[in-house]
Design an enzyme around this catalytic site. Structure first.
Site, short mmCIF file in Angstrom:
data_model
loop_
_atom_site.label_atom_id
_atom_site.label_comp_id
_atom_site.label_asym_id
_atom_site.label_seq_id
_atom_site.Cartn_x
_atom_site.Cartn_y
_atom_site.Cartn_z
N SER A 1 -3.09 6.19 8.98
CA SER A 1 -3.12 4.82 9.50
C SER A 1 -2.75 4.84 10.97
O SER A 1 -2.03 5.72 11.44
CB SER A 1 -2.14 3.94 8.73
OG SER A 1 -1.94 2.69 9.39
N TYR B 1 6.13 2.40 4.97
CA TYR B 1 4.68 2.67 5.00
C TYR B 1 4.32 3.53 6.22
O TYR B 1 3.64 4.55 6.10
CB TYR B 1 3.92 1.35 5.04
CG TYR B 1 2.42 1.48 5.15
CD1 TYR B 1 1.64 1.72 4.03
CD2 TYR B 1 1.77 1.33 6.38
CE1 TYR B 1 0.25 1.82 4.13
CE2 TYR B 1 0.39 1.43 6.49
CZ TYR B 1 -0.36 1.68 5.37
OH TYR B 1 -1.72 1.78 5.46
#
Length: 284
Positions: free
Chosen positions: A176, A189
């Site tokens: 990401s 995350y």
């Protein structure tokens, strides 16, 4: 300046449900032209029921691959993906369970080998995220659960799949943009995505002598079920507005990166991250 990119909406449960989104994500562009780049190959795709996973499954089917969709419990979305793979001339199976559980990962590999006798591509794509405004609000249980789904699962599934991966096989991990830019509300995350990036780079060196390539894709803001199930309706309405392109991306705009990395076009590419993020320059 208008920073509204989507209708305000929120889903109360994770994983999110794709058919409840409005508009629904675009998983295949009208002008995509397949060229048989993955003909005869077998791929495992975690998080394959919706979002980026669905888009990758349909693109892989169009390119000639057979696909195993691995998902948690979103049965209706998984069936839709199976139907779309079939509609585009492909063959797929769906396997439901928690990829954070090593024994389930073994079951996935066993099922794929029993069905098709080989594994050529492993897509480690499943993930979850839970925003918290500060570290004090982030409890150990959430921290561990996010790591178990996002990075422990990659360890478990890759380890059991390796027995069946031959020279020329490809592993592709979903990282990401948060691994490179950080996110103040997604501490756990973002940390897992940093771990995924390092895992990808290190594993690529480890497996290079065996002729197995390992790469990753680091998406920016992509319109998937994870978004309305994570953020408030107000945040969703502004999703992707802060990118240079001023909008969120669609799964259909990410999937071709997974096609490239799995195909022979990328035969000299390993240990790399492709940044499909709407123009953010992250130099990583």
């Amino acid at each position: 300046m208008n920073d509204k990119t989507l209708p305000a909406q929120h889903q109360e449960r994770q994983p999110g449900i794709e058919h409840a989104m409005h508009p629904e994500p675009v998983y295949l562009a009208d002008d995509y032209r397949a060229a048989g780049k993955l003909a005869g190959k077998v791929a495992i795709i975690t998080g394959g029921d919706s979002g980026i996973g669905r888009a990758v499954a349909v693109h892989y089917a169009l390119e000639g691959a057979r696909v195993a969709l691995v998902y948690l419990n979103e049965d209706e979305d998984a069936q839709k993906t199976l139907d779309e793979v079939s509609r585009h001339g492909g063959e797929a199976i769906a396997l439901a369970g928690d990829v954070g559980d090593g024994s389930f990962c073994q079951c996935v590999v066993d099922a794929v080998i029993a069905k098709w006798g080989r594994i050529d591509i492993l897509i480690n794509n499943a993930g979850e995220q839970h925003p918290e405004h500060n570290l004090e609000a982030l409890d150990e249980a959430q921290w561990e659960k996010t790591f178990r789904t996002n990075i422990f699962a990659m360890f478990h599934l890759t380890k059991v799949a390796l027995e069946h991966l031959q020279p020329g096989a490809s592993i592709i991990n979903t990282s990401s943009v948060t691994a490179y830019k950080g996110n103040p509300m997604l501490l756990d995350y973002s940390s897992t995505k940093g771990a995924i990036t390092s895992f990808t780079r290190s594993l690529s060196i480890n497996l290079a002598p065996r002729g197995i390539r390992v790469n990753g894709v680091a998406p920016g803001p992509i319109w998937t079920p994870l978004i309305p199930s994570t953020f408030s309706a107000e945040k969703v309405a502004e999703f992707g507005a802060d990118t240079p392109l001023g909008r969120p991306g669609q799964p259909a705009e990410v999937a071709p990166a997974f096609v490239y990395l799995a195909s022979n076009d990328a035969s000299y590419v390993t240990g790399q991250m492709l940044h499909v993020n709407g123009g953010s320059v992250v130099n990583g």
